[in-house]
Design an enzyme around this catalytic site. Structure first.
Site, short mmCIF file in Angstrom:
data_model
loop_
_atom_site.label_atom_id
_atom_site.label_comp_id
_atom_site.label_asym_id
_atom_site.label_seq_id
_atom_site.Cartn_x
_atom_site.Cartn_y
_atom_site.Cartn_z
NE ARG A 39 -64.73 -21.51 60.70
CZ ARG A 39 -64.60 -21.22 61.84
NH1 ARG A 39 -63.22 -21.03 61.95
NH2 ARG A 39 -65.31 -21.56 62.65
CG ASP A 142 -56.39 -11.88 69.60
OD1 ASP A 142 -56.89 -12.37 70.36
OD2 ASP A 142 -56.19 -12.25 68.41
#
Ligand code: SAM
Length: 275
Positions: A39, A142
């Site tokens: 990633r 978030d």
């Protein structure tokens, strides 16, 4: 320019893992090394950093917080769905609304809202249960500004609703036309029920007021037990007496010290009654 795949040394991996734990509470563990390396490699390609050292300097020197946000996006999953774990939405309609709706505006906090499917599912459930005059407010937070931007827009491809949305759902959606063909947007009155903002659950929380219910689902699974205890303690303080904490069904609070009463799988209640 093609970049060689990133090979993280043991020390570099430890560095990333320490940063993730300090900044976001995430436990990467040894087993995630391959996943993290691949990633990060994607991240570095997108940002054009040929070496991990240069990427690390970029993250360390970035004062906007954007580099850290991009890093957390690379390290976590934002996977979510409309009406995921549907038993919680039944519980909201059948128990929480009747207990709290007559006592003034019903406040719900969605504490890891990702791209918005969860807070909109809460809003639609409240709308259906309480009618168009619903006195309800949802706070959706978030850590990632990227997912919050998507959530705030409230626009989703038809597939997110499993193809053609059900007729009851369509009443709350605007169908896209022309270039937006195949997309649906939440109607303004639904979007107006939700306030979105960035919040890191492992930091000291701002004063958000008290809530009848807090949905904090499928995020604590990434935290250590100590961090889970800290988060649950902070969330408990934000609940009304008698209010409910809903966690993901795969992340029960077994082994986590807390002061809540278990009600049913993945549902906990703060003791006491609202006066
Ligand atoms: C797997 S998604 C869960 C979404 C939704 N709650 C659900 O159950 O479908 C996890 C979300 O937690 C967010 N997250 C991770 N660490 C966080 C933190 N320390 N504070 C707040 N949000 C965090 C991620 O950005 C991501 O959007």
């Amino acid at each position: 320019m093609s970049l060689a795949p990133v090979r993280l040394t043991a020390e570099e991996y430890r560095e990333v893992a320490d940063l993730a734990r300090r900044q976001f509470g995430l436990e990467l563990g040894e087993g995630k090394r391959e996943m993290v390396a691949s990633r990060l490699a994607k991240q570095m390609r997108e940002l054009n950093f040929p070496t991990f050292r240069e990427y690390r300097a970029h993250v360390a020197n970035d004062r906007t917080g954007e580099a850290l946000t991009a890093l957390i996006d690379a390290l976590t999953t934002n996977h979510t769905n409309f009406f995921r774990e549907p038993a919680h939405f039944d519980f909201l309609r059948q128990t929480i609304v009747p207990e709290f709706a007559s006592r003034g505006p019903l406040r719900v906090w969605c504490a890891a809202s990702s791209t918005g499917e969860e807070p909109y599912s809460i809003a639609l459930t409240l709308r259906e249960a309480m009618g168009t005059e619903a006195r309800a407010k949802i706070v959706a937070t978030d850590i990632s500004t990227r997912v919050l931007a998507i959530a705030e827009r409230g626009m989703y491809r038809a597939e997110r609703f499993g193809g053609e949305p059900d007729p009851w759902l369509k009443r709350y959606l605007q169908r896209g036309q022309g270039q937006a063909e195949g997309w649906y947007r939440m109607r303004p009155e639904v979007r107006a029920m939700i306030e979105f903002s960035r919040l890191n659950l492992i930091e000291r929380l701002p004063d958000l007021g008290r809530f009848a219910a807090i949905f904090c689902r499928n995020v604590m699974i990434y935290f250590s037990r100590e961090t889970q205890e800290l988060v649950v303690r902070q969330l408990t303080e934000c609940l009304e007496p008698g209010g409910y904490l809903l966690v993901g069904h795969s992340e029960s609070l077994t082994g986590v010290r807390h002061s809540l009463e278990p009600v049913r799988p993945a549902v906990y209640r703060k003791p006491g009654r609202r006066t």
